[in-house]
Design a protein around this motif. Structure first.
Motif, short mmCIF file in Angstrom:
data_model
loop_
_atom_site.label_atom_id
_atom_site.label_comp_id
_atom_site.label_asym_id
_atom_site.label_seq_id
_atom_site.Cartn_x
_atom_site.Cartn_y
_atom_site.Cartn_z
N SER A 10 0.84 -1.20 0.00
CA SER A 10 0.00 0.00 0.00
C SER A 10 0.87 1.24 0.00
N GLU A 29 10.56 1.96 5.82
CA GLU A 29 10.25 0.54 6.10
C GLU A 29 11.19 0.10 7.21
N SER A 38 2.63 -8.55 2.39
CA SER A 38 2.80 -8.46 0.93
C SER A 38 3.78 -9.48 0.37
N ASN A 41 1.86 -13.32 0.63
CA ASN A 41 0.54 -13.37 0.03
C ASN A 41 0.48 -14.51 -0.99
N PHE A 44 -3.67 -14.26 -5.12
CA PHE A 44 -4.97 -14.26 -5.81
C PHE A 44 -5.43 -12.84 -6.10
C1 LIG Z 1 -0.99 -15.44 4.26
C2 LIG Z 1 -1.70 -14.35 3.51
C3 LIG Z 1 -2.21 -14.58 2.24
C4 LIG Z 1 -2.86 -13.54 1.55
N1 LIG Z 1 -3.33 -13.80 0.29
C5 LIG Z 1 -3.96 -12.81 -0.38
C6 LIG Z 1 -4.39 -13.01 -1.73
O1 LIG Z 1 -4.23 -14.10 -2.29
N2 LIG Z 1 -4.98 -11.98 -2.39
C7 LIG Z 1 -5.14 -10.75 -1.78
O2 LIG Z 1 -5.68 -9.83 -2.44
N3 LIG Z 1 -4.73 -10.51 -0.51
C8 LIG Z 1 -4.15 -11.50 0.19
N4 LIG Z 1 -3.69 -11.26 1.45
C9 LIG Z 1 -3.82 -9.91 1.99
C10 LIG Z 1 -2.70 -8.99 1.44
O3 LIG Z 1 -1.46 -9.67 1.49
C11 LIG Z 1 -2.61 -7.71 2.27
O4 LIG Z 1 -3.86 -7.04 2.24
C12 LIG Z 1 -1.54 -6.75 1.73
O5 LIG Z 1 -0.30 -7.39 1.48
C13 LIG Z 1 -1.34 -5.65 2.74
O6 LIG Z 1 -0.31 -4.81 2.29
P1 LIG Z 1 0.14 -3.60 3.21
O7 LIG Z 1 1.17 -2.85 2.45
O8 LIG Z 1 -1.09 -2.86 3.66
O9 LIG Z 1 0.73 -4.30 4.54
P2 LIG Z 1 2.06 -5.19 4.76
O10 LIG Z 1 2.47 -5.88 3.50
O11 LIG Z 1 1.86 -6.04 5.97
O12 LIG Z 1 3.18 -4.10 5.06
C14 LIG Z 1 3.29 -3.42 6.28
C15 LIG Z 1 4.76 -3.01 6.39
O13 LIG Z 1 4.87 -1.99 7.37
C16 LIG Z 1 6.12 -2.14 8.00
N5 LIG Z 1 6.06 -1.44 9.29
C17 LIG Z 1 5.31 -1.77 10.36
N6 LIG Z 1 5.47 -0.88 11.35
C18 LIG Z 1 6.34 0.05 10.89
C19 LIG Z 1 6.92 1.23 11.47
N7 LIG Z 1 6.62 1.63 12.72
N8 LIG Z 1 7.79 1.95 10.71
C20 LIG Z 1 8.12 1.56 9.45
N9 LIG Z 1 7.62 0.44 8.86
C21 LIG Z 1 6.73 -0.30 9.58
C22 LIG Z 1 6.27 -3.66 8.16
O14 LIG Z 1 7.61 -4.04 8.34
C23 LIG Z 1 5.67 -4.15 6.83
O15 LIG Z 1 6.67 -4.39 5.85
C24 LIG Z 1 -3.02 -12.28 2.16
C25 LIG Z 1 -2.50 -12.05 3.44
C26 LIG Z 1 -1.84 -13.06 4.11
C27 LIG Z 1 -1.28 -12.78 5.48
#
Ligand SMILES: Cc1cc2nc3c(=O)[nH]c(=O)nc-3n(C[C@H](O)[C@H](O)[C@H](O)COP(=O)(O)OP(=O)(O)OC[C@H]3O[C@@H](n4cnc5c(N)ncnc54)[C@H](O)[C@@H]3O)c2cc1C
Length: 338
Positions: A10, A29, A38, A41, A44
């Motif tokens: 995101s 990060e 991410s 995942n 899908f």
């Molecule tokens: C096992 C699994 C399977 C999934 N499969 C699917 C799928 O098939 N299709 C789909 O659409 N969605 C799927 N999802 C959901 C999808 O992966 C998530 O919605 C998406 O990756 C979220 O992305 P994000 O960037 O919001 O969060 P994240 O990828 O969790 O990133 C958050 C980041 O913030 C960083 N961070 C945290 N705190 C701090 C801080 N204080 N300072 C700096 N950095 C920080 C962390 O280190 C991390 O890298 C799945 C999720 C899981 C867990």
């Protein structure tokens, strides 16, 4: 600095969008690129189970992926081969056909395919599987590769990516954001994008930031790389239980139609399988409120294995890949202390 982003998929998408608008952007990060959900995942991009506004958003996401893939010259994993929900018995046939008809009325490009057509997409599927719903709008991504591509694109647009920088506090003054603090000091900016997934809680100068994010655990297992066989992402029929609002009013619906032996009360069994570009299969899995744990849960892994031995008996001669074989617990109740 005009904008600061923290997080993975995101945040990188936000950083890229803001940088391409000409803003001066820095992305923080605390671990490494794509550390969170991410990079774990299952990949899908599944429109099959969406309708109304949710389908509109999912289609918009697909269009963004299409355009970004073209813009990047194909530089991330993206398969546009559709997706399946298996019909595992004669008893489910009427329901899955009614499901397909209803989804077509909702405007989705979906059809029922028989076993012979299914075998062209999923050659190793169990002999009891009689067909499937097939949605040509579904797709598959290698999420870690998308994260890298977004970060690269953001950097080329002028953003700075700072790995190993943990945001400690969001700074505010007079009810407005003014920047962030990190171990490396303070960074000032009028815009902060807070996209840290399950680590959403954060202190701000004016009090704690609490977002309405529900934390859950999603367990997966993966095999070592195998020859490429599976042409698209798929769900077993149990996933329809997760999409109950879409099926519960259909004339043939009955909870008894589904094999729920591996599903526990209060959790959702996603019943998903994909084969990644390196050839490894990923299977998952129970989604529950187990809290934070990076370690395997023997009960969850056992249930995933039993389920997929039934769906893909031939695949289970393969070894389970050590590192990726861990169930990934990414949706947390509490932030991890490391
Ligand atoms: C096992 C699994 C399977 C999934 N499969 C699917 C799928 O098939 N299709 C789909 O659409 N969605 C799927 N999802 C959901 C999808 O992966 C998530 O919605 C998406 O990756 C979220 O992305 P994000 O960037 O919001 O969060 P994240 O990828 O969790 O990133 C958050 C980041 O913030 C960083 N961070 C945290 N705190 C701090 C801080 N204080 N300072 C700096 N950095 C920080 C962390 O280190 C991390 O890298 C799945 C999720 C899981 C867990």
């Amino acid at each position: 600095m005009q904008s600061l982003s923290a997080g993975a998929l995101s945040a990188r998408a936000a950083a890229r969008a803001l940088a391409s608008e000409g803003l001066d952007v820095a992305l923080f990060e605390r671990n490494r690129l794509g550390f969170g959900a991410s990079s774990r995942n299952i990949g899908f991009v599944f429109l099959h189970g969406r309708k109304g506004v949710s389908l509109d958003i999912a289609r918009r996401n697909r269009l963004l992926l299409d355009n970004f893939h073209d813009e990047m010259g194909g530089d991330f994993e993206y398969r546009r081969n559709g997706g399946l929900v298996l019909c595992e018995s004669q008893g489910q046939l009427s329901l899955i056909k009614e499901f397909v008809d209803a989804r077509r009325r909702d405007g989705l490009n979906i059809e029922f395919i028989d076993r012979q057509s299914l075998l062209e997409l999923a050659p190793d599927v169990d002999e009891n599987v009689v067909g499937a719903s097939f949605c040509s709008e579904d797709a598959q991504i290698g999420t870690a590769t998308v994260v890298r591509a977004l970060a690269g694109s953001a950097v080329r647009s002028g953003a700075t990516v700072l790995e190993g920088y943990e945001v400690l506090e969001i700074l505010t003054a007079g009810g407005r954001v003014t920047g962030i603090s990190t171990h490396a000091g303070r960074f000032d900016a009028p815009i902060v994008v807070w996209a840290t997934g399950p680590w959403h809680r954060m202190a701000t100068s004016s009090g704690p930031l609490e977002l309405p994010v529900k934390s859950m655990r999603n367990q997966l297992i993966a095999t070592t790389p195998q020859l490429p066989r599976l042409k698209c992402v798929l769900y077993g029929a149990i996933c329809l239980a997760a999409y109950t609002p879409l099926v519960k009013d259909l004339p043939s619906f009955s909870p008894d139609l589904f094999d729920r032996r591996e599903t526990k009360a209060g959790e959702c069994m996603m019943d998903a399988i994909s084969q990644r570009s390196d050839g490894s299969y990923v299977f998952g899995g129970p989604v529950d409120d187990a809290g934070f744990s990076w370690e395997p849960d023997v009960d969850g892994v056992g249930r995933i294995l039993r389920r997929f031995v039934r769906l893909f008996p031939g695949l289970f001669r393969e070894r389970i890949q050590g590192k990726l074989g861990r169930p990934h617990s990414l949706y947390l109740r509490q932030p991890p202390h490391h």
